[in-house]
Write an enzyme that holds these catalytic residues in place. Structure first.
Site, PDB file in Angstrom:
ATOM      1  N   GLU A 100      -1.701  10.416 -16.982  1.00 27.74           N
ATOM      2  CA  GLU A 100      -3.013   9.979 -17.409  1.00 27.74           C
ATOM      3  C   GLU A 100      -4.071  11.004 -17.023  1.00 27.74           C
ATOM      4  O   GLU A 100      -3.974  11.671 -15.992  1.00 27.74           O
ATOM      5  CB  GLU A 100      -3.336   8.623 -16.774  1.00 27.74           C
ATOM      6  CG  GLU A 100      -2.428   7.542 -17.332  1.00 27.74           C
ATOM      7  CD  GLU A 100      -2.659   6.176 -16.737  1.00 27.74           C
ATOM      8  OE1 GLU A 100      -2.589   5.208 -17.496  1.00 27.74           O
ATOM      9  OE2 GLU A 100      -2.905   6.061 -15.536  1.00 27.74           O
ATOM     10  N   CYS A 113     -10.730  14.236 -14.720  1.00 31.64           N
ATOM     11  CA  CYS A 113      -9.777  14.046 -13.616  1.00 31.64           C
ATOM     12  C   CYS A 113      -8.383  14.328 -14.161  1.00 31.64           C
ATOM     13  O   CYS A 113      -7.874  13.606 -15.016  1.00 31.64           O
ATOM     14  CB  CYS A 113      -9.913  12.614 -13.091  1.00 31.64           C
ATOM     15  SG  CYS A 113      -8.813  12.278 -11.714  1.00 31.64           S
ATOM     16  N   CYS A 120       4.256  10.713  -8.168  1.00 28.59           N
ATOM     17  CA  CYS A 120       3.896  11.418  -6.941  1.00 28.59           C
ATOM     18  C   CYS A 120       4.920  11.085  -5.874  1.00 28.59           C
ATOM     19  O   CYS A 120       5.390   9.955  -5.792  1.00 28.59           O
ATOM     20  CB  CYS A 120       2.506  10.957  -6.489  1.00 28.59           C
ATOM     21  SG  CYS A 120       1.832  11.915  -5.118  1.00 28.59           S
ATOM     22  N   CYS A 124       1.664   7.122  -0.717  1.00 31.14           N
ATOM     23  CA  CYS A 124       0.555   6.598   0.074  1.00 31.14           C
ATOM     24  C   CYS A 124       0.492   5.094  -0.207  1.00 31.14           C
ATOM     25  O   CYS A 124       0.553   4.675  -1.373  1.00 31.14           O
ATOM     26  CB  CYS A 124      -0.761   7.277  -0.305  1.00 31.14           C
ATOM     27  SG  CYS A 124      -0.720   9.050   0.025  1.00 31.14           S
ATOM     28  N   CYS A 127      -2.050   3.559  -2.808  1.00 30.53           N
ATOM     29  CA  CYS A 127      -2.212   4.226  -4.100  1.00 30.53           C
ATOM     30  C   CYS A 127      -1.164   3.759  -5.105  1.00 30.53           C
ATOM     31  O   CYS A 127       0.036   3.764  -4.819  1.00 30.53           O
ATOM     32  CB  CYS A 127      -2.114   5.742  -3.920  1.00 30.53           C
ATOM     33  SG  CYS A 127      -2.310   6.649  -5.466  1.00 30.53           S
ATOM     34  N   GLY A 175      -0.323  12.800  -8.810  1.00 31.51           N
ATOM     35  CA  GLY A 175       0.425  13.904  -8.212  1.00 31.51           C
ATOM     36  C   GLY A 175      -0.299  14.603  -7.082  1.00 31.51           C
ATOM     37  O   GLY A 175      -1.473  14.375  -6.835  1.00 31.51           O
ATOM     38  N   SER A 207      -7.894  18.333  -4.936  1.00 27.28           N
ATOM     39  CA  SER A 207      -7.784  17.328  -3.885  1.00 27.28           C
ATOM     40  C   SER A 207      -6.360  17.291  -3.354  1.00 27.28           C
ATOM     41  O   SER A 207      -5.402  17.245  -4.128  1.00 27.28           O
ATOM     42  CB  SER A 207      -8.164  15.958  -4.452  1.00 27.28           C
ATOM     43  OG  SER A 207      -8.098  14.980  -3.438  1.00 27.28           O
ATOM     44  N   LEU A 230      -8.488  12.158   3.598  1.00 29.59           N
ATOM     45  CA  LEU A 230      -8.279  11.935   5.034  1.00 29.59           C
ATOM     46  C   LEU A 230      -7.931  10.464   5.312  1.00 29.59           C
ATOM     47  O   LEU A 230      -6.881  10.171   5.872  1.00 29.59           O
ATOM     48  CB  LEU A 230      -9.528  12.372   5.808  1.00 29.59           C
ATOM     49  CG  LEU A 230      -9.342  12.427   7.322  1.00 29.59           C
ATOM     50  CD1 LEU A 230      -8.298  13.457   7.730  1.00 29.59           C
ATOM     51  CD2 LEU A 230     -10.673  12.711   8.010  1.00 29.59           C
ATOM     52  N   CYS A 349      -9.927   5.675  -9.095  1.00 30.88           N
ATOM     53  CA  CYS A 349      -9.073   6.364  -8.128  1.00 30.88           C
ATOM     54  C   CYS A 349      -7.912   5.481  -7.695  1.00 30.88           C
ATOM     55  O   CYS A 349      -8.105   4.339  -7.299  1.00 30.88           O
ATOM     56  CB  CYS A 349      -9.848   6.712  -6.858  1.00 30.88           C
ATOM     57  SG  CYS A 349     -11.290   7.688  -7.123  1.00 30.88           S
TER      58      CYS A 349
HETATM   59  N1  SAH Z   1      -2.509  13.808  -4.047  1.00 28.45           N
HETATM   60  C1  SAH Z   1      -3.892  14.269  -4.061  1.00 28.45           C
HETATM   61  C2  SAH Z   1      -4.530  14.096  -5.406  1.00 28.45           C
HETATM   62  C3  SAH Z   1      -4.768  12.646  -5.817  1.00 28.45           C
HETATM   63  S1  SAH Z   1      -6.470  12.355  -5.614  1.00 28.45           S
HETATM   64  C4  SAH Z   1      -4.662  13.581  -2.958  1.00 28.45           C
HETATM   65  O1  SAH Z   1      -4.120  12.664  -2.352  1.00 28.45           O
HETATM   66  O2  SAH Z   1      -5.782  13.979  -2.665  1.00 28.45           O
HETATM   67  C5  SAH Z   1      -6.607  10.661  -5.760  1.00 28.45           C
HETATM   68  C6  SAH Z   1      -7.629  10.144  -4.761  1.00 28.45           C
HETATM   69  O3  SAH Z   1      -7.767   8.726  -4.922  1.00 28.45           O
HETATM   70  C7  SAH Z   1      -7.171  10.379  -3.348  1.00 28.45           C
HETATM   71  O4  SAH Z   1      -8.242  10.622  -2.501  1.00 28.45           O
HETATM   72  C8  SAH Z   1      -6.549   9.054  -3.042  1.00 28.45           C
HETATM   73  O5  SAH Z   1      -6.387   8.873  -1.692  1.00 28.45           O
HETATM   74  C9  SAH Z   1      -7.516   8.107  -3.684  1.00 28.45           C
HETATM   75  N2  SAH Z   1      -6.942   6.786  -3.917  1.00 28.45           N
HETATM   76  C10 SAH Z   1      -5.667   6.480  -4.129  1.00 28.45           C
HETATM   77  N3  SAH Z   1      -5.501   5.157  -4.320  1.00 28.45           N
HETATM   78  C11 SAH Z   1      -6.715   4.610  -4.238  1.00 28.45           C
HETATM   79  C12 SAH Z   1      -7.212   3.295  -4.396  1.00 28.45           C
HETATM   80  N4  SAH Z   1      -6.388   2.289  -4.681  1.00 28.45           N
HETATM   81  N5  SAH Z   1      -8.536   3.090  -4.265  1.00 28.45           N
HETATM   82  C13 SAH Z   1      -9.357   4.125  -4.031  1.00 28.45           C
HETATM   83  N6  SAH Z   1      -8.965   5.398  -3.883  1.00 28.45           N
HETATM   84  C14 SAH Z   1      -7.649   5.636  -3.980  1.00 28.45           C
END
Ligand code: SAH
Length: 370
Positions: A100, A113, A120, A124, A127, A175, A207, A230, A349
């Site tokens: 996407e 984006c 991925c 996390c 996510c 990813g 990111s 972070l 996000c």
């Molecule tokens: N793998 C990279 C690129 C993905 S960026 C990274 O982790 O930075 C996607 C961003 O959205 C990251 O900051 C991630 O932590 C955040 N994110 C993931 N799931 C989310 C959620 N459910 N709500 C808000 N932010 C989220």
């Protein structure tokens, strides 16, 4: 007995080739070197999808090119538009995998984006993308192709200099870009080229969840802006939220940030921090964050948790987020709360996950004919 004509040799796609590759391809094809330059302009500045439109090339040469090459776009499986104007495209590759891409329009700019992998590997826990099983790296053309689809849809060919709706790129889609560094770097070099898509490195943000050893290289070679997911200030909590932390704990990650080439007060590193109710959102967490960031040119981006079906977390309340932001702000860091965009189409996000992974192959919409 088949009545079909024998299938032609598959034609090679020129879209997605870098400058050196395009030059090599043209040399091999027997064309003069300046032809590669002209093609570059047509492909990446004008957005041509058909050799016939390339009026600066002779007709016989155009015809010869089209026997061997094509200018292929990614296939759009589905496109959705949010009530807030955010657009999401589900894009399908030749092997049937999908990612996407999201365009977020704002008053004075527009951000795309972009995804770097199908799925991925990082899992996390907050996510949605991390719950998708299938993972593969995207090829350079599949990354560049996302930008070209957006330019097509926004009607922004030739690459405009002013009044663009696509001004910024964030590698914050599906990813982990630093786990696909080579292809991401190749794609970004094409995207940044001033005679092509022409999006400056200052408008591009990569990111990462914290692949510490790759951060320096990214800064030295690409010099794009860096964002770091972070999300926690203690290793035991971050281990749970971002399992990659077990490999590269907070101290290692911040050390890599401290020495990020090109970071300065004018070009700060963004620290993303998702606000999870009762997990990482106390005033104590905010104060610890400030302490950790000391000495790093930093800004903080607080992301209200975006829910997805079955997610094991809730978003912190507005008051809690505000209190957190106030503490970080009082310490001298900008700490805006990211307005969720495109939540209604699961484009915010952490909500990206190609819906089609749940469909059986036979249920997927057919690919448009090429
Ligand atoms: N793998 C990279 C690129 C993905 S960026 C990274 O982790 O930075 C996607 C961003 O959205 C990251 O900051 C991630 O932590 C955040 N994110 C993931 N799931 C989310 C959620 N459910 N709500 C808000 N932010 C989220």
């Amino acid at each position: 007995m088949s009545t079909e004509t024998p299938s032609e040799q598959p034609r090679c796609n020129l879209v997605g080739l870098g400058r050196a590759e395009l030059a090599a391809e043209m040399a091999e094809f027997g064309a003069e070197p300046f032809r590669a330059h002209q093609l570059w302009h047509w492909i990446y500045h004008r957005g041509a999808t058909d050799f016939a439109t390339m009026t600066s090339l002779s007709k016989p040469f155009r015809e010869k090119l089209s026997t061997r090459y094509e200018l292929r776009r990614l296939a759009i499986s589905r496109s959705l538009t949010s009530i807030d104007g955010t657009r999401k495209w589900l894009l399908r590759f030749r092997d049937g995998e999908e990612v996407e891409t999201v365009h977020i329009p704002e008053e004075d700019r527009g951000t795309l984006c972009v995804s770097s992998q199908v799925g991925c590997t990082l899992t996390c826990s907050f996510c949605h993308t991390g719950t998708q099983r299938l993972v593969r790296n995207l090829a350079p053309e599949e990354i560049v192709g996302q930008v070209m689809i957006a330019r097509d849809a926004l009607g922004e060919w030739p690459s405009p200099q002013d009044d663009r709706q696509l001004t910024n790129i964030v590698l914050m889609g599906m990813g982990e870009p630093l786990y696909n560094y080579g292809n991401v770097a190749a794609a970004l070099k094409i995207i940044m080229d001033a005679e092509g898509l022409s999006i400056s490195r200052r408008k591009i943000t990569l990111s990462t969840a914290g692949v510490a050893p790759m951060i320096r290289r990214c800064g030295a070679e690409l010099a794009v802006n860096l964002a770091v997911s972070l999300h926690a200030v203690r290793d035991d909590i971050r281990d749970r939220l971002v399992p990659l932390n077990r490999k590269y704990p907070i101290a290692d990650l911040l050390e890599a940030c401290r020495t990020y080439p090109g970071a300065s007060n004018a070009r700060r590193i963004t620290f993303e921090y998702v606000m999870l109710k009762g997990v990482n959102d106390t005033p104590g967490d905010a104060r610890e964050l400030v302490r950790l960031l000391a000495g790093i040119p930093a800004k903080v981006n607080l992301i209200p948790f975006n829910p997805w079906p079955g997610a094991p977390y809730e978003c912190s309340s507005d008051a809690v987020i505000e209190a957190f932001s106030d503490i970080v702000f009082a310490a001298g860091y900008s700490a805006p709360v990211r307005t969720p965009r495109g939540r209604d189409i699961l484009a915010a996000c952490g909500q990206l996950k190609s819906a089609s992974v749940k469909l059986r192959k036979s249920e997927r919409p057919p690919l448009p004919a090429v």
